[in-house]
Design a protein around this motif. Structure first.
Motif, PDB file in Angstrom:
ATOM      1  N   MET A  20      -3.468  -2.081  -7.010  1.00  0.00           N
ATOM      2  CA  MET A  20      -2.029  -1.232  -6.925  1.00  0.00           C
ATOM      3  C   MET A  20      -1.682  -1.408  -5.492  1.00  0.00           C
ATOM      4  O   MET A  20      -0.416  -1.273  -5.368  1.00  0.00           O
ATOM      5  CB  MET A  20      -2.590   0.255  -7.317  1.00  0.00           C
ATOM      6  CG  MET A  20      -1.418   1.163  -7.318  1.00  0.00           C
ATOM      7  SD  MET A  20      -0.333   0.791  -8.565  1.00  0.00           S
ATOM      8  CE  MET A  20       0.367   2.499  -8.948  1.00  0.00           C
ATOM      9  N   VAL A  21      -2.317  -1.329  -4.694  1.00  0.00           N
ATOM     10  CA  VAL A  21      -2.136  -1.427  -3.298  1.00  0.00           C
ATOM     11  C   VAL A  21      -0.996  -2.650  -3.083  1.00  0.00           C
ATOM     12  O   VAL A  21       0.041  -2.544  -2.318  1.00  0.00           O
ATOM     13  CB  VAL A  21      -3.162  -1.744  -2.506  1.00  0.00           C
ATOM     14  CG1 VAL A  21      -3.015  -2.082  -1.055  1.00  0.00           C
ATOM     15  CG2 VAL A  21      -4.230  -0.627  -2.484  1.00  0.00           C
ATOM     16  N   GLN A  22      -1.066  -3.786  -3.840  1.00  0.00           N
ATOM     17  CA  GLN A  22      -0.101  -4.714  -3.717  1.00  0.00           C
ATOM     18  C   GLN A  22       1.367  -4.161  -3.860  1.00  0.00           C
ATOM     19  O   GLN A  22       2.184  -4.938  -3.026  1.00  0.00           O
ATOM     20  CB  GLN A  22      -0.458  -5.747  -5.119  1.00  0.00           C
ATOM     21  CG  GLN A  22       0.185  -7.044  -4.742  1.00  0.00           C
ATOM     22  CD  GLN A  22      -0.262  -8.165  -5.720  1.00  0.00           C
ATOM     23  OE1 GLN A  22      -0.935  -7.930  -6.622  1.00  0.00           O
ATOM     24  NE2 GLN A  22       0.482  -9.516  -5.503  1.00  0.00           N
ATOM     25  N   LEU A  23       1.566  -3.393  -4.692  1.00  0.00           N
ATOM     26  CA  LEU A  23       2.827  -3.046  -4.884  1.00  0.00           C
ATOM     27  C   LEU A  23       3.732  -2.372  -3.943  1.00  0.00           C
ATOM     28  O   LEU A  23       4.909  -2.269  -3.717  1.00  0.00           O
ATOM     29  CB  LEU A  23       2.995  -2.238  -6.226  1.00  0.00           C
ATOM     30  CG  LEU A  23       2.468  -2.728  -7.364  1.00  0.00           C
ATOM     31  CD1 LEU A  23       2.747  -1.938  -8.777  1.00  0.00           C
ATOM     32  CD2 LEU A  23       3.085  -4.131  -7.626  1.00  0.00           C
ATOM     33  N   ARG A  24       2.803  -1.645  -2.621  1.00  0.00           N
ATOM     34  CA  ARG A  24       3.262  -1.013  -1.817  1.00  0.00           C
ATOM     35  C   ARG A  24       3.812  -1.857  -0.535  1.00  0.00           C
ATOM     36  O   ARG A  24       4.376  -1.390   0.382  1.00  0.00           O
ATOM     37  CB  ARG A  24       2.190   0.096  -1.067  1.00  0.00           C
ATOM     38  CG  ARG A  24       1.831   1.165  -2.351  1.00  0.00           C
ATOM     39  CD  ARG A  24       0.638   1.740  -1.916  1.00  0.00           C
ATOM     40  NE  ARG A  24       0.708   2.198  -0.488  1.00  0.00           N
ATOM     41  CZ  ARG A  24      -0.459   2.686   0.277  1.00  0.00           C
ATOM     42  NH1 ARG A  24      -1.718   2.479  -0.469  1.00  0.00           N
ATOM     43  NH2 ARG A  24      -0.051   3.272   1.327  1.00  0.00           N
ATOM     44  N   PHE A  25       3.495  -3.104  -0.431  1.00  0.00           N
ATOM     45  CA  PHE A  25       3.814  -3.856   0.465  1.00  0.00           C
ATOM     46  C   PHE A  25       5.385  -4.082   0.469  1.00  0.00           C
ATOM     47  O   PHE A  25       6.113  -4.268  -0.300  1.00  0.00           O
ATOM     48  CB  PHE A  25       3.327  -5.324   0.601  1.00  0.00           C
ATOM     49  CG  PHE A  25       1.940  -5.330   0.875  1.00  0.00           C
ATOM     50  CD1 PHE A  25       1.523  -5.404   2.151  1.00  0.00           C
ATOM     51  CD2 PHE A  25       0.713  -5.129   0.013  1.00  0.00           C
ATOM     52  CE1 PHE A  25       0.247  -5.566   2.741  1.00  0.00           C
ATOM     53  CE2 PHE A  25      -0.548  -5.377   0.342  1.00  0.00           C
ATOM     54  CZ  PHE A  25      -1.032  -5.380   1.731  1.00  0.00           C
ATOM     55  N   LYS A  26       6.117  -4.168   1.794  1.00  0.00           N
ATOM     56  CA  LYS A  26       7.310  -4.370   1.708  1.00  0.00           C
ATOM     57  C   LYS A  26       7.542  -5.661   1.937  1.00  0.00           C
ATOM     58  O   LYS A  26       6.916  -6.722   1.859  1.00  0.00           O
ATOM     59  CB  LYS A  26       7.698  -3.641   3.249  1.00  0.00           C
ATOM     60  CG  LYS A  26       7.437  -2.279   3.371  1.00  0.00           C
ATOM     61  CD  LYS A  26       7.863  -1.762   4.815  1.00  0.00           C
ATOM     62  CE  LYS A  26       7.650  -0.240   4.920  1.00  0.00           C
ATOM     63  NZ  LYS A  26       8.146   0.393   6.074  1.00  0.00           N
ATOM     64  N   GLU A  27       8.879  -5.863   1.791  1.00  0.00           N
ATOM     65  CA  GLU A  27       9.382  -7.398   1.708  1.00  0.00           C
ATOM     66  C   GLU A  27       9.090  -8.096   3.045  1.00  0.00           C
ATOM     67  O   GLU A  27       9.382  -7.311   4.057  1.00  0.00           O
ATOM     68  CB  GLU A  27      11.237  -7.296   1.462  1.00  0.00           C
ATOM     69  CG  GLU A  27      11.290  -6.995  -0.005  1.00  0.00           C
ATOM     70  CD  GLU A  27      12.666  -7.056  -0.232  1.00  0.00           C
ATOM     71  OE1 GLU A  27      13.477  -8.102   0.222  1.00  0.00           O
ATOM     72  OE2 GLU A  27      13.275  -5.967  -0.897  1.00  0.00           O
ATOM     73  N   GLY A  28       8.980  -9.188   3.303  1.00  0.00           N
ATOM     74  CA  GLY A  28       8.608 -10.007   4.497  1.00  0.00           C
ATOM     75  C   GLY A  28       7.297  -9.767   4.830  1.00  0.00           C
ATOM     76  O   GLY A  28       6.926 -10.266   5.923  1.00  0.00           O
ATOM     77  N   ARG A  29       5.928  -9.150   3.867  1.00  0.00           N
ATOM     78  CA  ARG A  29       4.803  -9.174   4.369  1.00  0.00           C
ATOM     79  C   ARG A  29       4.102 -10.125   3.559  1.00  0.00           C
ATOM     80  O   ARG A  29       2.692 -10.088   3.726  1.00  0.00           O
ATOM     81  CB  ARG A  29       4.349  -7.904   4.195  1.00  0.00           C
ATOM     82  CG  ARG A  29       4.977  -6.757   4.960  1.00  0.00           C
ATOM     83  CD  ARG A  29       5.121  -6.797   6.160  1.00  0.00           C
ATOM     84  NE  ARG A  29       3.714  -6.760   6.905  1.00  0.00           N
ATOM     85  CZ  ARG A  29       3.419  -6.999   8.319  1.00  0.00           C
ATOM     86  NH1 ARG A  29       4.574  -7.141   9.044  1.00  0.00           N
ATOM     87  NH2 ARG A  29       2.301  -6.756   8.655  1.00  0.00           N
TER      88      ARG A  29
END
Length: 311
Positions: A232-241
């Protein structure tokens, strides 16, 4: 994690749903059947109409997840930045432990439940045993085991590729050089540690380690573990990360990879038999902020395949 056959896609509801504290309710048996009750607890293990560790997503959540990952993949981190995080991976973890020191230490009480083999070797009658905790951090596995150890012939090695983490371990009052040895080592290096003989260890522990390694280095990591064993954590990353598919940089510069079950089978299956391939799904609730966070962990146990033609 899952093996190739449907029969071997095991859910670890036989272990993670239990709380080892006898005076508290069993941890992991709460089933969320009414969504309106979601804010009554901090964690749920069935959602909805699924029991315990089987917190599944519905179609809407699945679609949202795919859209988020597609959006991330359309804007990868620049090659120059990627190179920085790959080359300086150890530095970022070193900085992490410089700032956090032993505040990151977690007494993993669930070790006895999830990995009873570890506690089995602490019994007084089992004889000489050696454990190697790779990516030891603040000694999160080593110290809980030493605290219950009754085996006078148990020795635990612990390594990390962050020097500050090793210092945190050595500065812990519970650190005993007669029973343990903490040192700096990179799991992805071409050579095994100088102080560990090939084929001399009984158990190798890697918890939250493989996900921090560059995918190109996985095979070397597995090779090194193979060499020292007698495990789930994966979905919280912002673009460019995003560095590459499923590989990200956190806000503090450390890296994390989100595995699929098939990848675990591919990476470890060449030199190990998979004795456990499990999935742990949780719904974590922040009641104050009214947030619902889905988490999925993969957990496996691997046994070294003996060389049929030893030298």
């Amino acid at each position: 994690m899952s093996l190739q056959s449907d029969h071997s896609k095991l859910k670890k509801d036989w272990s993670s749903v239990r709380d080892i504290r006898e005076d508290t309710p069993t941890f992991g048996t709460r089933t969320l059947e009414n969504k309106e009750h979601v804010w009554k607890h901090n964690a749920w293990f069935g959602y909805p109409l699924f029991t315990r560790d089987n917190v599944e997503w519905d179609e809407e959540q699945e679609r949202y997840a795919r859209e988020r990952i597609l959006k991330q993949s359309n804007k990868l981190m620049s090659l120059e930045e990627q190179q920085k995080y790959h080359q300086d991976a150890s530095k970022y973890w070193d900085t992490f432990y410089l700032h956090n020191e032993n505040k990151f230490f977690k007494d993993r009480q669930w070790l006895k439940i999830e990995f009873p083999e570890l506690h089995d070797v602490t019994k007084s009658t089992v004889g000489p045993k050696k454990i190697f905790e790779i990516g030891c951090g603040a000694g999160n596995t080593m110290f809980p085991l030493l605290s219950v150890n009754q085996n006078p012939e148990l020795f635990i090695y612990a390594c990390d590729f962050a020097l500050n983490a090793v210092e945190v371990v050595k500065n812990n009052p519970a650190y005993d050089p007669q029973k343990s040895n903490a040192f700096f080592w990179d799991l992805t290096s071409e050579n095994i540690p100088e102080n560990i003989e090939p084929g001399s260890l009984d158990i190798v522990v890697l918890i939250f380690v493989m996900s921090a390694i560059h995918p190109q280095c996985w095979s070397q990591a597995v090779e090194n573990v193979y060499k020292v064993l007698y495990d789930m954590v994966q979905l919280r990353f912002k673009e460019g990360r995003m560095l590459s598919d499923n590989f990200y940089v956190r806000g503090d510069g450390t890296r994390v990879y989100f595995f699929t079950s098939d990848e675990i089978q591919t990476i470890w299956g060449t030199k190990f038999t998979l004795e456990q391939n499990a999935i742990d799904r949780r719904l974590i609730v922040n009641r104050h902020r009214k947030l619902q966070m889905y988490r999925i962990w993969l957990q496996g146990k691997f046994r070294k395949i003996e060389d049929p033609n030893p030298l």
